[in-house]
Design an enzyme around this catalytic site. Sequence first.
Site, PDB file in Angstrom:
ATOM      1  N   GLU A  11       5.980   8.499  -4.322  1.00  6.68           N
ATOM      2  CA  GLU A  11       6.071   7.073  -4.592  1.00  6.68           C
ATOM      3  C   GLU A  11       6.291   6.755  -6.075  1.00  6.68           C
ATOM      4  O   GLU A  11       6.624   5.630  -6.420  1.00  6.68           O
ATOM      5  CB  GLU A  11       4.800   6.366  -4.083  1.00  6.68           C
ATOM      6  N   MET A 174      -3.308   1.715   2.323  1.00  3.16           N
ATOM      7  CA  MET A 174      -4.621   2.288   2.058  1.00  3.16           C
ATOM      8  C   MET A 174      -5.114   2.174   0.614  1.00  3.16           C
ATOM      9  O   MET A 174      -6.162   2.727   0.285  1.00  3.16           O
ATOM     10  CB  MET A 174      -4.628   3.771   2.472  1.00  3.16           C
ATOM     11  N   GLU A 175      -4.400   1.441  -0.248  1.00  2.05           N
ATOM     12  CA  GLU A 175      -4.805   1.398  -1.650  1.00  2.05           C
ATOM     13  C   GLU A 175      -4.760   0.029  -2.315  1.00  2.05           C
ATOM     14  O   GLU A 175      -5.540  -0.250  -3.234  1.00  2.05           O
ATOM     15  CB  GLU A 175      -3.914   2.343  -2.492  1.00  2.05           C
ATOM     16  N   ASP A 198       6.877   2.644   8.600  1.00  2.36           N
ATOM     17  CA  ASP A 198       6.563   2.789  10.020  1.00  2.36           C
ATOM     18  C   ASP A 198       6.078   1.451  10.548  1.00  2.36           C
ATOM     19  O   ASP A 198       5.949   0.477   9.794  1.00  2.36           O
ATOM     20  CB  ASP A 198       5.495   3.872  10.232  1.00  2.36           C
TER      21      ASP A 198
END
Length: 231
Positions: A11, A174-175, A198
């Site tokens: 990323e 998730m962050e 996704d």
Amino acid sequence: MTGIIGAMHIEVEKIKSIMKIESVEEISGVEYAAGELHGKKIVVAACGIGKVAAAMCAQTMIIKYSPDRIINTGVGGSLSAKLAIGDVAVAESLVQHDMDTSPLGDPIGFISGLNIINIPCDEAVVQALEQGVKALGGAVKAVRGVIASGDQFIADNGKKKFISENFDAIVCEMEGASIAQVCYTNGVPFGVVRAVSDCADGSSHMDYGEFLPLAAANAAAIIEHFVANEC
């Protein structure tokens, strides 16, 4: 200076490959690369997966490098029919979908101490990130909205529905919300951008691996435009 945080190396590796790196320092297992991109000062880090790792990285970056703004970039799962794989979500606010003190009478997602559920992004940063998406051309669509974070990889229609209905969120990851909480607490302007890898359903474990490189590349291009034009 702009701080850029991604969870995984994929990323942030594109940004690191095109920036002029002037120094690299490892702190608590995370590597911080500082230097210039298009003549602008930046510091880049891959924090690791999950809210704790992200929060540690953001707080360290603020203390060590004093960035004027922090951008969290990367990929996420779509919770909205408006966002297909490869499209981009630009956060207006962040929530923690796994924060739950409701047995004590609080609403789901309530962050004690801050006493809010939605952590608002800096509007100027949001608008600049949107311009970065437009610079990619019409093939990539941007949607503003709520991004939801939690220490879970969402690959279940039931959990997807729960997050969407309770928080009106368009993407899960998730962050972002933990970075948002650190920045909000420290008074540092921030933004979060997520390219969809996704659909956060039963197919997610298959789609994620296939489309991760495309989504990460889209997110990196947006960050490059942001740094070049808005800092």
